[in-house]
Design a protein around this motif. Sequence first.
Motif, PDB file in Angstrom:
ATOM      1  N   ALA A  19      -7.888   8.631   1.660  1.00 42.23           N
ATOM      2  CA  ALA A  19      -7.365  10.068   1.581  1.00 42.23           C
ATOM      3  C   ALA A  19      -6.158  10.091   2.300  1.00 42.23           C
ATOM      4  O   ALA A  19      -5.264  10.912   1.956  1.00 42.23           O
ATOM      5  N   HIS A  20      -5.666   9.589   3.463  1.00 42.71           N
ATOM      6  CA  HIS A  20      -4.635   9.687   4.212  1.00 42.71           C
ATOM      7  C   HIS A  20      -3.291   8.860   3.340  1.00 42.71           C
ATOM      8  O   HIS A  20      -2.246   9.299   3.279  1.00 42.71           O
ATOM      9  N   SER A  21      -3.692   7.726   2.589  1.00 36.71           N
ATOM     10  CA  SER A  21      -2.983   7.021   1.726  1.00 36.71           C
ATOM     11  C   SER A  21      -2.345   8.130   0.704  1.00 36.71           C
ATOM     12  O   SER A  21      -1.182   8.251   0.323  1.00 36.71           O
ATOM     13  N   GLN A  22      -3.378   8.941   0.129  1.00 33.42           N
ATOM     14  CA  GLN A  22      -2.787   9.821  -0.921  1.00 33.42           C
ATOM     15  C   GLN A  22      -2.054  10.856  -0.547  1.00 33.42           C
ATOM     16  O   GLN A  22      -1.102  11.201  -1.040  1.00 33.42           O
ATOM     17  N   ALA A  23      -2.125  11.218   0.655  1.00 30.49           N
ATOM     18  CA  ALA A  23      -1.222  12.106   1.481  1.00 30.49           C
ATOM     19  C   ALA A  23      -0.051  11.555   1.693  1.00 30.49           C
ATOM     20  O   ALA A  23       1.259  12.228   1.397  1.00 30.49           O
ATOM     21  N   TRP A  24       0.328  10.581   2.122  1.00 35.85           N
ATOM     22  CA  TRP A  24       1.534   9.914   2.298  1.00 35.85           C
ATOM     23  C   TRP A  24       2.332   9.586   1.058  1.00 35.85           C
ATOM     24  O   TRP A  24       3.494   9.663   1.314  1.00 35.85           O
TER      25      TRP A  24
END
Length: 392
Positions: A19-24
Amino acid sequence: MNRSDVRVGMVGYAFMGSAHSQAWRTVNRAFDLPVRARMVAVCGRDATAVGAAADRLGWERSETDWRAMVERDDIDLVDICVPGDLHAEIALAALSAGKHVLCEKPLANTVDEARAMVAAADAARKSGVRSMCGFNYRRVPALALMRDLVAAGRVGEIRHVRAAYLQDWIVDPQFPLVWRLRRETAGSGALGDIGAHIIDITQYVTGQRITGVSGLTETFVKERPLPASSSGLSAAASGATTGPVTVDDAALFLARLSGGAIATYEATRFATGRKNGMRIEINGSAGSLAFDLERLSELEFYDASRPAEEQGFTRILVTEPQHPYMAAWWPPGHLIGYEHSFTHQVRDLLEAIATGTDPQPSFSDGLGVQLVLDAVERSAAAEGAWTHVEKE
């Protein structure tokens, strides 16, 4: 426009790491920011698995030692997406190394760890180092709008808060003893994992602090099969086939808030049929607001000032460009999803870093939630005795 890079290193690559990777990956494509996120390295213990994750999630390279990653000169920000027992150690090391930190919720596994993290964040802030606790639901546009309406006085004096977070993913007693079911890694069960969200959201939306609680917790399935391999708990190594569940399966509590409101909370992983159901309702002297995560782009608003013949809950579709965060996305009526809350989260963090301001929620806010979790557990251990929440 020339933008400087904020070079990110992330520890952990499972559910939250994805989820965090998608955000970055997305944040600079959706928002016009003065800095640019660069996904330098992702870290995990298994070299093969983390290497594959780096390729899949969009990171430049992978690491197997978080300590080495924290010390790298080409990392400006450390994003912590691992079980709670590692939050404090990694965050303290990163802050000491002069790195900005984004740490998933709950902030830590204990109040003492959370206090140490707050102290380190306060010291690092003097050198321009920023830190944020990852309560992503603050960045759901409908919840941000709810907060704005409360702050504008649209519901009047807040009298009632009711919040529930319902899941069912461990109803089957044969579900294995994963790390989230062990106190030494997770800190607590449903209380800290999903209860932390509704505690933070209601304090954020109302602007009030929970001051006292009366709690009840229950563990319905007390033994579970050991996973094939799990940090010293493997069946082959111990000869055992099951192990004890050492956290709560469900937690309920009553609460008082600092502004005089009363509240009820429920967090459970045993609500059969509920996959990820979170609902928040605020009742005030002049109106009410209600949010349901399964209808993420909607907010219900009851305005008691309207004529009797016009009264009733109004459905607000939170997709207008005037609504929080929505100007970056699609034309009105086109919905966004769960993953966008994480993009909004890193958007706000990058903006704070670029402008030299303190991002919210801070580590201090994370400590505030930790103190409520601690009070609920102490109350439950004392058979529901009224328990005051310690001040930060």
